[in-house]
Design an enzyme around this catalytic site. Structure first.
Site, PDB file in Angstrom:
ATOM      1  N   TRP A 202       0.814  -1.233   0.000  1.00  0.00           N
ATOM      2  CA  TRP A 202       0.000   0.000   0.000  1.00  0.00           C
ATOM      3  C   TRP A 202       0.837   1.268   0.000  1.00  0.00           C
ATOM      4  O   TRP A 202       1.834   1.360   0.720  1.00  0.00           O
ATOM      5  CB  TRP A 202      -0.880  -0.007   1.251  1.00  0.00           C
ATOM      6  CG  TRP A 202      -1.538   1.302   1.546  1.00  0.00           C
ATOM      7  CD1 TRP A 202      -0.986   2.361   2.214  1.00  0.00           C
ATOM      8  CD2 TRP A 202      -2.860   1.717   1.176  1.00  0.00           C
ATOM      9  NE1 TRP A 202      -1.886   3.397   2.284  1.00  0.00           N
ATOM     10  CE2 TRP A 202      -3.042   3.024   1.657  1.00  0.00           C
ATOM     11  CE3 TRP A 202      -3.905   1.090   0.488  1.00  0.00           C
ATOM     12  CZ2 TRP A 202      -4.234   3.736   1.485  1.00  0.00           C
ATOM     13  CZ3 TRP A 202      -5.095   1.805   0.311  1.00  0.00           C
ATOM     14  CH2 TRP A 202      -5.249   3.101   0.806  1.00  0.00           C
ATOM     15  N   MET A 203       0.384   2.276  -0.762  1.00  0.00           N
ATOM     16  CA  MET A 203       0.989   3.616  -0.746  1.00  0.00           C
ATOM     17  C   MET A 203      -0.090   4.667  -0.557  1.00  0.00           C
ATOM     18  O   MET A 203      -1.134   4.598  -1.194  1.00  0.00           O
ATOM     19  CB  MET A 203       1.690   3.858  -2.085  1.00  0.00           C
ATOM     20  CG  MET A 203       1.951   5.317  -2.429  1.00  0.00           C
ATOM     21  SD  MET A 203       2.387   5.560  -4.185  1.00  0.00           S
ATOM     22  CE  MET A 203       4.119   5.217  -4.191  1.00  0.00           C
ATOM     23  N   ASN A 204       0.158   5.655   0.345  1.00  0.00           N
ATOM     24  CA  ASN A 204      -0.620   6.888   0.238  1.00  0.00           C
ATOM     25  C   ASN A 204       0.299   8.096   0.145  1.00  0.00           C
ATOM     26  O   ASN A 204       1.234   8.044  -0.674  1.00  0.00           O
ATOM     27  CB  ASN A 204      -1.778   6.989   1.238  1.00  0.00           C
ATOM     28  CG  ASN A 204      -1.475   6.900   2.705  1.00  0.00           C
ATOM     29  OD1 ASN A 204      -1.123   5.859   3.212  1.00  0.00           O
ATOM     30  ND2 ASN A 204      -1.633   7.981   3.424  1.00  0.00           N
ATOM     31  N   ASP A 205       0.080   9.145   0.891  1.00  0.00           N
ATOM     32  CA  ASP A 205       0.712  10.451   0.637  1.00  0.00           C
ATOM     33  C   ASP A 205       2.193  10.451   0.232  1.00  0.00           C
ATOM     34  O   ASP A 205       2.990   9.731   0.814  1.00  0.00           O
ATOM     35  CB  ASP A 205       0.680  11.308   1.909  1.00  0.00           C
ATOM     36  CG  ASP A 205      -0.621  11.238   2.654  1.00  0.00           C
ATOM     37  OD1 ASP A 205      -1.591  10.698   2.130  1.00  0.00           O
ATOM     38  OD2 ASP A 205      -0.646  11.736   3.788  1.00  0.00           O
TER      39      ASP A 205
ATOM     40  N   TRP B 106      -9.303   8.971  -0.575  1.00  0.00           N
ATOM     41  CA  TRP B 106      -9.763   8.042   0.458  1.00  0.00           C
ATOM     42  C   TRP B 106     -11.173   7.540   0.183  1.00  0.00           C
ATOM     43  O   TRP B 106     -11.529   6.432   0.563  1.00  0.00           O
ATOM     44  CB  TRP B 106      -9.722   8.719   1.840  1.00  0.00           C
ATOM     45  CG  TRP B 106      -8.323   8.949   2.318  1.00  0.00           C
ATOM     46  CD1 TRP B 106      -7.687  10.152   2.435  1.00  0.00           C
ATOM     47  CD2 TRP B 106      -7.370   7.956   2.732  1.00  0.00           C
ATOM     48  NE1 TRP B 106      -6.389   9.968   2.896  1.00  0.00           N
ATOM     49  CE2 TRP B 106      -6.181   8.637   3.093  1.00  0.00           C
ATOM     50  CE3 TRP B 106      -7.401   6.572   2.838  1.00  0.00           C
ATOM     51  CZ2 TRP B 106      -5.040   7.968   3.547  1.00  0.00           C
ATOM     52  CZ3 TRP B 106      -6.263   5.906   3.295  1.00  0.00           C
ATOM     53  CH2 TRP B 106      -5.106   6.598   3.639  1.00  0.00           C
TER      54      TRP B 106
ATOM     55  N   GLN C 208       3.907   7.307   2.287  1.00  0.00           N
ATOM     56  CA  GLN C 208       3.193   6.534   3.300  1.00  0.00           C
ATOM     57  C   GLN C 208       3.044   5.125   2.749  1.00  0.00           C
ATOM     58  O   GLN C 208       2.521   4.935   1.632  1.00  0.00           O
ATOM     59  CB  GLN C 208       1.832   7.175   3.578  1.00  0.00           C
ATOM     60  CG  GLN C 208       1.939   8.483   4.330  1.00  0.00           C
ATOM     61  CD  GLN C 208       2.317   8.253   5.791  1.00  0.00           C
ATOM     62  OE1 GLN C 208       1.489   7.907   6.598  1.00  0.00           O
ATOM     63  NE2 GLN C 208       3.578   8.448   6.133  1.00  0.00           N
TER      64      GLN C 208
ATOM     65  N   GLU D  21      -5.221  18.350   6.362  1.00  0.00           N
ATOM     66  CA  GLU D  21      -4.064  17.462   6.378  1.00  0.00           C
ATOM     67  C   GLU D  21      -3.011  17.958   5.383  1.00  0.00           C
ATOM     68  O   GLU D  21      -3.306  18.696   4.447  1.00  0.00           O
ATOM     69  CB  GLU D  21      -4.495  16.039   5.995  1.00  0.00           C
ATOM     70  CG  GLU D  21      -5.574  15.471   6.920  1.00  0.00           C
ATOM     71  CD  GLU D  21      -5.838  13.989   6.667  1.00  0.00           C
ATOM     72  OE1 GLU D  21      -5.711  13.209   7.619  1.00  0.00           O
ATOM     73  OE2 GLU D  21      -6.180  13.619   5.531  1.00  0.00           O
TER      74      GLU D  21
ATOM     75  N   PHE E 141       3.695   8.764  10.309  1.00  0.00           N
ATOM     76  CA  PHE E 141       2.791   9.438   9.385  1.00  0.00           C
ATOM     77  C   PHE E 141       3.558  10.479   8.549  1.00  0.00           C
ATOM     78  O   PHE E 141       4.761  10.629   8.670  1.00  0.00           O
ATOM     79  CB  PHE E 141       1.640  10.098  10.164  1.00  0.00           C
ATOM     80  CG  PHE E 141       0.498   9.158  10.483  1.00  0.00           C
ATOM     81  CD1 PHE E 141       0.644   7.775  10.436  1.00  0.00           C
ATOM     82  CD2 PHE E 141      -0.755   9.666  10.844  1.00  0.00           C
ATOM     83  CE1 PHE E 141      -0.419   6.924  10.722  1.00  0.00           C
ATOM     84  CE2 PHE E 141      -1.826   8.829  11.137  1.00  0.00           C
ATOM     85  CZ  PHE E 141      -1.657   7.463  11.082  1.00  0.00           C
ATOM     86  N   SER E 142       2.785  11.219   7.760  1.00  0.00           N
ATOM     87  CA  SER E 142       3.387  12.081   6.735  1.00  0.00           C
ATOM     88  C   SER E 142       4.305  13.161   7.292  1.00  0.00           C
ATOM     89  O   SER E 142       4.163  13.606   8.425  1.00  0.00           O
ATOM     90  CB  SER E 142       2.282  12.733   5.915  1.00  0.00           C
ATOM     91  OG  SER E 142       1.748  11.770   5.058  1.00  0.00           O
TER      92      SER E 142
HETATM   93  C1  FRU Z   1      -3.487  12.010   4.630  1.00  0.00           C
HETATM   94  C2  FRU Z   1      -3.146  11.316   5.927  1.00  0.00           C
HETATM   95  C3  FRU Z   1      -2.201  12.171   6.736  1.00  0.00           C
HETATM   96  C4  FRU Z   1      -1.499  11.172   7.592  1.00  0.00           C
HETATM   97  C5  FRU Z   1      -1.396   9.989   6.673  1.00  0.00           C
HETATM   98  C6  FRU Z   1      -1.506   8.650   7.348  1.00  0.00           C
HETATM   99  O1  FRU Z   1      -3.823  11.179   3.585  1.00  0.00           O
HETATM  100  O2  FRU Z   1      -4.320  11.018   6.626  1.00  0.00           O
HETATM  101  O3  FRU Z   1      -2.822  13.210   7.453  1.00  0.00           O
HETATM  102  O4  FRU Z   1      -0.251  11.642   8.007  1.00  0.00           O
HETATM  103  O5  FRU Z   1      -2.429  10.108   5.713  1.00  0.00           O
HETATM  104  O6  FRU Z   1      -1.191   7.624   6.464  1.00  0.00           O
END
Ligand code: FRU
Length: 494
Positions: free
Chosen positions: A36-39, A306, A55, A223, A98-99
């Site tokens: 998985w990847m996010n920010d 999201w 992330q 965020e 986190f980010s």
């Molecule tokens: C935004 C967020 C950030 C947080 C991170 C957690 O997408 O919710 O605020 O640091 O993702 O993965």
């Protein structure tokens, strides 16, 4: 010293990424090495290369305890994976790193500033996440967490600021050599605010002031903030949760916000002049910028949202990709975005069709593909009577397509990915009000296997969406209701 948790993650990602062949991922958009990847995090230029952290939960295609994945690139398009940089392995970040962001220190080390998360049992038996800001320093490959972490916690916050929603520090250095960072926080009114902190050396931090208060105007908690000077203006980027649509703005639930204004560097006072969405498509969140060595402000966002995470390809071993890197500018008081010029070096075969007039459904020689860069200009084929609708269907075969359609009388450009292989009843379309004069519109669209990004009117509006359509669907079809005249230049991207 690399912890056991990080060693295991590094071993796991290396083995499982080997099983993902290149064709199964986007070609020039950075995607999760595995899992998985996010920010985007720590987007920076260090030791002659761009660094992108992200992330990351390597063990599953779902969000999990956050690590920082890591990749580098010389041109922002060809990425090389490096071993994961951070893992949740300390008492102050054991539930997630986190980010955050990155900067080079005067002694040559790279400093990462991120949010440490620890779950705390509440009186009602449930858990809340306590969030603090932490530091790690390293050489571009291995990072050591600072012994005095966390460097900012609830004791540094003014009265009424939440200790549970306090995250995503973006750091920069001022000309006088001191450091600033901006982080998201939730004040007593339950909405969002951005807090400014200062430091003489990047390690010792203290609270300065509220840079910008949401006052429940744009969503709730903000965020992933960013803050920078651009073309004589100052720009705040933030990703507010739980946005309420306003006209054609902010339709994504978890949306993106750009505030343009001025900033008094003596008093640290930001004056807002203009607000807009950053992206008007379906999938874009948590963008972060870097200043390139040649002075360009370049932004990359998480090309997901999201609210639409249940759109995914069955069995895909990676989830989450970044947007194209985009050069930013402020023109006519608005934020403009354009694909980084480095993309032009990837242009291969060029196909041109000029003055194509049509009023039905057509295909054009050489116009197809899922890795393309295509510029289109459309205008009425009949000056007396403006056409009613123009559409382009791409990633198309007998079963699938994604479309962009334009209705000149309403000046609305719509993206629709309903037929892109999704088995979920989630939002698949977005309408966008664009500037067009008498049925004229120009846009550039970039496809990279599993996404489309559309830059309208030289980057005045941008729409991004992922599509997990089977790769065999590579057709492109044009449709017109009424007479349309079109110029088209298409490049294969190689
Ligand atoms: C935004 C967020 C950030 C947080 C991170 C957690 O997408 O919710 O605020 O640091 O993702 O993965």
């Amino acid at each position: 010293m690399t912890s056991q948790t990080l060693r295991e993650a590094r071993k796991y990602e290396e083995a499982s990424a080997k099983l993902i062949t290149e064709e199964k991922r986007p070609s020039f958009h950075l995607s999760a090495r595995t899992g998985w990847m996010n920010d985007p995090n720590g987007f920076s230029f260090y030791k002659g290369e761009y660094h992108m952290f992200y992330q990351y939960y390597p063990y599953d295609v779902q969000w999990g305890p956050m690590h920082w994945g890591h990749a580098t690139s010389k041109d922002l398009l060809h990425w090389k994976y490096l071993p994961a940089a951070l893992a949740p392995d300390e008492f102050y970040d054991m539930d997630g790193c986190f980010s955050g962001s990155a900067i080079e220190l005067p002694d040559g080390r790279q400093l990462l500033m991120y949010t440490g998360v620890v779950k705390e049992r509440q009186k009602n038996g449930g858990f809340s996440e306590v969030q603090t800001q932490c530091i790690a320093t390293g050489d571009g490959m291995d990072y050591e967490k600072y012994e005095k972490n966390p460097v900012l916690d609830e004791h540094d916050l003014p009265e009424g600021c939440s200790r549970f929603d306090f995250r995503d520090p973006k750091i920069w250095r001022r000309e006088d050599g001191t450091y600033y960072c901006v982080a998201g926080n939730r004040p007593a009114d339950g909405s969002g605010q951005l807090l400014l902190f200062t430091s003489p050396d990047g390690f010792e931090w203290k609270y300065k002031k509220v840079l910008c208060a949401n006052n429940n105007r744009f969503g709730l908690m903000w965020e992933c903030p960013d803050f920078f000077k651009l073309d004589g203006k100052w720009v705040i980027l933030a990703s507010p949760q739980d946005m309420m649509p306003q006209g054609f703005e902010y339709h994504n639930g978890n949306g993106t916000l750009c505030l343009i204004g001025s900033f008094d560097e003596e008093t640290d006072f930001f004056t807002e002049e203009y607000s807009q969405s950053v992206d008007y498509g379906i999938d874009f969140y948590a963008p972060q910028t870097v200043l390139s060595p040649d002075g360009r402000r370049i932004m990359i966002g998480w090309m997901q949202n999201w609210d639409t995470c249940s759109l995914r390809a069955a069995g895909q071993p990676w989830y989450g990709q970044m947007s194209l890197p985009r050069e930013l500018s402020v023109k006519n008081g608005r934020l403009y975005q354009w694909p980084v010029r480095e993309l032009e070096d990837m242009r291969g075969e060029k196909i041109v069709h000029e003055n194509v007039c049509f009023s039905d459904t057509i295909t054009l020689d050489g116009i197809k593909g899922r890795k393309i860069d295509m510029e289109l200009e459309i205008c009425p084929g009949d000056e007396e009577e403006i056409y009613r609708k123009f559409a382009i269907r791409f990633a198309q075969n007998d079963e699938y397509y994604t479309s962009l359609s334009f209705r000149p009388h309403e000046s609305i450009l719509k993206i629709d990915r309903k037929f892109s292989g999704s088995r979920r009843a989630i939002i698949h379309q977005r309408r966008n009000l664009v500037n067009s004069d008498n049925g004229k519109l120009k846009f550039r669209m970039i496809l990279d296997r599993f996404s489309v990004e559309v830059f309208v009117n030289d980057g005045e509006n941008v729409m991004s969406a992922v599509i997990y359509t089977d790769l065999s669907a590579d057709g492109i079809v044009f449709l017109a209701d009424g007479k349309v005249r079109m110029n088209i230049v298409k490049y294969e991207l190689i």
